[in-house]
Scaffold this motif. Structure first.
Motif, PDB file in Angstrom:
ATOM      1  N   CYS A 233     -10.451  12.083  54.824  1.00  0.00           N
ATOM      2  CA  CYS A 233     -10.063  11.962  56.232  1.00  0.00           C
ATOM      3  C   CYS A 233     -10.790  10.794  56.898  1.00  0.00           C
ATOM      4  O   CYS A 233     -10.320  10.243  57.893  1.00  0.00           O
ATOM      5  CB  CYS A 233     -10.379  13.256  56.986  1.00  0.00           C
ATOM      6  SG  CYS A 233      -9.227  14.597  56.634  1.00  0.00           S
ATOM      7  N   GLY A 234     -11.918  10.406  56.329  1.00  0.00           N
ATOM      8  CA  GLY A 234     -12.687   9.307  56.886  1.00  0.00           C
ATOM      9  C   GLY A 234     -12.031   7.953  56.726  1.00  0.00           C
ATOM     10  O   GLY A 234     -12.441   6.984  57.375  1.00  0.00           O
ATOM     11  N   ILE A 235     -11.027   7.862  55.864  1.00  0.00           N
ATOM     12  CA  ILE A 235     -10.344   6.579  55.661  1.00  0.00           C
ATOM     13  C   ILE A 235      -9.037   6.516  56.445  1.00  0.00           C
ATOM     14  O   ILE A 235      -8.227   5.618  56.248  1.00  0.00           O
ATOM     15  CB  ILE A 235     -10.061   6.316  54.166  1.00  0.00           C
ATOM     16  CG1 ILE A 235      -9.077   7.360  53.605  1.00  0.00           C
ATOM     17  CG2 ILE A 235     -11.354   6.301  53.363  1.00  0.00           C
ATOM     18  CD1 ILE A 235      -8.605   7.053  52.199  1.00  0.00           C
ATOM     19  N   SER A 236      -8.856   7.463  57.349  1.00  0.00           N
ATOM     20  CA  SER A 236      -7.651   7.481  58.173  1.00  0.00           C
ATOM     21  C   SER A 236      -7.532   6.198  58.990  1.00  0.00           C
ATOM     22  O   SER A 236      -8.518   5.702  59.543  1.00  0.00           O
ATOM     23  CB  SER A 236      -7.689   8.689  59.122  1.00  0.00           C
ATOM     24  OG  SER A 236      -6.656   8.619  60.080  1.00  0.00           O
ATOM     25  N   ARG A 237      -6.325   5.676  59.063  1.00  0.00           N
ATOM     26  CA  ARG A 237      -6.103   4.405  59.770  1.00  0.00           C
ATOM     27  C   ARG A 237      -6.549   4.464  61.223  1.00  0.00           C
ATOM     28  O   ARG A 237      -7.141   3.524  61.751  1.00  0.00           O
ATOM     29  CB  ARG A 237      -4.630   4.022  59.680  1.00  0.00           C
ATOM     30  CG  ARG A 237      -4.307   2.748  60.440  1.00  0.00           C
ATOM     31  CD  ARG A 237      -2.961   2.192  60.078  1.00  0.00           C
ATOM     32  NE  ARG A 237      -2.721   0.944  60.783  1.00  0.00           N
ATOM     33  CZ  ARG A 237      -1.848   0.041  60.417  1.00  0.00           C
ATOM     34  NH1 ARG A 237      -1.139   0.226  59.327  1.00  0.00           N
ATOM     35  NH2 ARG A 237      -1.667  -1.061  61.120  1.00  0.00           N
TER      36      ARG A 237
END
Length: 338
Positions: A233-237
């Motif tokens: 979830c930390g790489i969500s745009r």
């Protein structure tokens, strides 16, 4: 004397499949039959009506023989299946054998991802049908696509609107107590076969071989699936994915949520080596890609990617069996013991 045949259990209500467009809902369903066959276990999936049997045959052929992704879902589809197995038991004190059939009913709703859009004006009739089916279901498979989330970042948008409407409907209709939804929820991180997902899991030290897998494919224990979910979830745009898990836990009972890490096509397997090669893991590659003079033969619609080799689904049957068992163990409302 042949073993006695015991009556089958009564089928159970709906299991809905929920996810944004492109999260792999139809492919997940198509991979279920292949996963059960490759497992060589007692479970099998059986279509309960013509359209469900047709879907099973066509999609199994597409993935296994043609190495092709199923077409994207464009209309609300409902498939009636049974997961069945036979269990041989011995009766005491006479030692007489009996065969009992365990049957888990899967009334699966497969809706286009667009139906879950935050925009209520989009396809209002279909949206209403979707909400009615979710309201009547007792199990949900929620698919989170980390690759789409990295590129587009709309997982929360496709979750929050429908979740809010569903909760409002069921609360005002006194359909659940304690202000939490009654469904059992299997949360699946999809596309484990993608290199970015695999590498993230490896950096976190979450990978472990499956002792029951003769090919040595990597796997993530279900106890660590939530940890991987939160990291991805930390790489969500747009950063909104960090609200997905809290939103789910806000609306569902914590003891009815289980996390899984899945892949519908699995990792590439070199037939000559006969085992998983961590230096050559990808089974989904760009269309122009080739290795050792061999290229994959089929593409996913409009994606520019192709399946390179045979599919080996990972953790696809497990969420469905878990949901089916949890639902079957519950006594339907109003039913009394005999």
């Amino acid at each position: 004397m042949p073993p006695e045949q015991q009556p089958s259990a009564r089928p159970t209500p709906n299991i809905a499949v929920w996810g944004a467009p492109g999260s792999g809902k139809t492919t997940f369903l198509a991979a279920l039959n292949i996963a059960l066959i490759l497992k060589k276990g007692p479970w099998k999936v059986v279509g309960a009506d013509g359209p469900s049997r047709d879907f099973l045959i066509e999609m199994t052929s597409a993935l296994s023989e043609q190495q092709r992704f199923p077409d994207a879902t464009l209309a609300l589809g409902q498939y009636k299946w049974f997961l069945t197995r036979q269990i041989e038991k011995r009766r005491w004190p006479l030692g007489r054998k009996s065969v009992q059939s365990e049957r888990i009913g899967l009334d699966v709703l497969d809706a286009p991802g667009g139906f879950y859009s935050a925009k209520r004006a989009s396809a209002p009739t279909s949206r209403e049908e979707l909400l009615n089916n979710l309201q009547g279901s007792r199990g949900i498979v929620y698919l989170f696509d980390p690759i789409r989330e990295h590129k587009v970042g709309d997982a929360f948008s496709y979750l929050h609107g429908v979740l809010t409407e569903l909760a409002g409907r069921m609360l005002t209709g006194n359909r659940y107590a304690g202000d939490v939804l009654p469904h059992h929820l299997a949360v699946c991180v999809t596309k484990f076969d993608e290199l970015k997902v695999l590498q993230t899991a490896e950096k976190l030290g979450l990978l472990a071989p499956d002792p029951d897998d003769p090919f040595g494919f990597p796997r993530i224990d279900d106890d660590y699936a939530e940890e991987l979910f939160e990291q991805l979830c930390g790489i969500s745009r747009y950063g909104n994915a960090k609200m997905v898990v809290p939103a789910l836990k806000q609306h569902f009972r914590h003891d009815r949520i289980k996390f899984f890490v899945t892949s519908s096509i699995g990792f590439y397997l070199d037939n000559e080596k006969g085992a998983f090669d961590p230096d050559d893991p990808q089974n989904l590659v760009p269309t122009a890609w080739s290795a050792a003079g061999e290229a994959g033969t089929a593409t996913s619609p409009g994606s520019g990617f192709q399946i390179r080799g045979p599919v080996h689904p990972i953790n696809v049957m497990e969420p469905m069996v878990w949901l089916g068992r949890r639902i079957s163990a519950e006594r339907p409302a109003g039913e009394t013991r005999g």
